[in-house]
Design an enzyme around this catalytic site. Structure first.
Site, PDB file in Angstrom:
ATOM      1  N   LYS A 202       1.006  -1.192  -0.003  1.00  0.00           N
ATOM      2  CA  LYS A 202      -0.013   0.035  -0.014  1.00  0.00           C
ATOM      3  C   LYS A 202       0.729   1.240   0.051  1.00  0.00           C
ATOM      4  O   LYS A 202       1.715   1.365   1.059  1.00  0.00           O
ATOM      5  CB  LYS A 202      -1.039   0.182   1.276  1.00  0.00           C
ATOM      6  CG  LYS A 202      -1.797   1.323   1.149  1.00  0.00           C
ATOM      7  CD  LYS A 202      -2.372   1.422   2.592  1.00  0.00           C
ATOM      8  CE  LYS A 202      -3.380   2.596   2.838  1.00  0.00           C
ATOM      9  NZ  LYS A 202      -3.962   3.083   4.013  1.00  0.00           N
ATOM     10  N   VAL A 203       0.823   2.047  -0.937  1.00  0.00           N
ATOM     11  CA  VAL A 203       1.525   3.136  -1.212  1.00  0.00           C
ATOM     12  C   VAL A 203       0.440   4.616  -1.509  1.00  0.00           C
ATOM     13  O   VAL A 203      -0.650   4.283  -2.021  1.00  0.00           O
ATOM     14  CB  VAL A 203       2.667   2.939  -2.135  1.00  0.00           C
ATOM     15  CG1 VAL A 203       3.777   2.297  -1.607  1.00  0.00           C
ATOM     16  CG2 VAL A 203       2.291   2.601  -3.494  1.00  0.00           C
TER      17      VAL A 203
END
Length: 302
Positions: A202-203
């Site tokens: 997750k970014v």
């Protein structure tokens, strides 16, 4: 199971059947089940920003059951939250949606970019979770301690068949605020998460700014103004797309911006959105409508 999901699972060559089965639970859930695309509802903002900043705009959100039900009714892929939030609805909603236990958290008063362990693998198993979640802050002076923590936690999770979702958010240390969303920094953070063994990364969506002086030459000669191209670059950094990468919804924004982000994620080859405040802070009917449109976008129907 669809050929698309089988192809994704084949990229996780070292993982045991338990890990792959739980990844499949998430990938086959809801309205996007089988497509290789995901929408995950994360509700850890009470820890990070406080209850009023998170829920006062839509007071129904103070109730953990509200978020479970929103994720289920919207046909989402999974629901991620800290220990207490999951415990408050674990029995009522058991088996209705895959859950992800967010195992570390911070608060808005902390001076250092770090997080405390607030849950563990035994908690995740007890609650029937499909994965654990964890945040690291590449750039922070404390990041190496965080890396060692997730190394141990992830190894324990894998041993009992649970995948790891890694939030990789650059901040702290010598990294200026202007660089936190830079393209080169975001791709670096995503790659670090892949190297740490994350199954789902997750970014944040990156800007076209290049922060690191030593990286500028590598980015010369290409126009990075299109967000879809920047998404594609981050996806390349996740082992050329061999790891699932989802992008944060970020701060509250207008509907059109949320939808355009999803189109750019789709067109750039990302696996989807992990979107919290931009949905649960809206009235329930509006949130369901927004999530329905996001599903349509990821299905190439919008």
């Amino acid at each position: 199971m669809t050929p698309t999901v089988k192809a994704i699972l084949a990229n996780y060559e070292s993982d045991n059947p338990g890990v792959k089965s739980n990844l499949a639970r998430i990938l086959m859930q809801g309205h996007l089940g089988g497509t290789g695309k995901l929408i995950i509802l994360p509700v850890d903002q009470g820890f990070e920003h406080g209850p009023a900043r998170s829920f006062a705009v839509n007071p129904a959100g103070y109730d953990p059951h509200y978020h479970y039900q929103l994720a289920i009714d919207a046909g989402l892929s999974a629901y991620a939250a800290p220990l207490g939030m999951l415990e408050a609805g674990a029995d009522t909603f058991a088996g209705q949606i895959p859950t992800i236990l967010k195992c570390n958290s911070s608060n808005s008063w902390a001076g250092a970019a770090n997080q405390a362990l607030t849950g563990g693998v035994e908690d995740a198993l007890r609650l029937g979770c499909a994965a654990i979640g964890f945040t690291i802050y590449p750039g922070s002076d404390d990041v190496f301690d965080m890396m060692e923590e997730i190394k141990e936690l992830s190894a324990e999770a894998k041993s009992v068949g649970l995948p790891t979702v890694l939030w990789s958010y650059p901040r702290g240390g010598k990294l200026p605020k202007s660089g936190e969303l830079a393209l080169d920094v975001g791709a670096y953070a995503a790659h670090i998460a892949a190297l740490m063994g994350a199954h789902i990364i997750k970014v944040k969506l990156p800007s076209d700014h290049i922060e690191q002086a030593d990286a500028k030459k590598a980015y010369e000669g290409k126009d990075w103004s299109k967000q879809a191209d920047r998404v594609a670059h981050v996806t390349d950094a996740c082992f050329n797309g061999r790891r699932i990468v989802v992008f944060s919804g970020g701060a509250a924004k207008g509907e059109d911006a949320v939808y355009q982000d999803a189109r750019d994620i789709r067109d750039g080859g990302g696996n989807g959105s992990i979107i919290g405040r931009n949905t649960f802070q809206r009235p329930r009917g509006d949130a369901l409508a927004m999530l329905g449109k996001l599903v349509a976008i990821y299905k190439n129907e919008e």
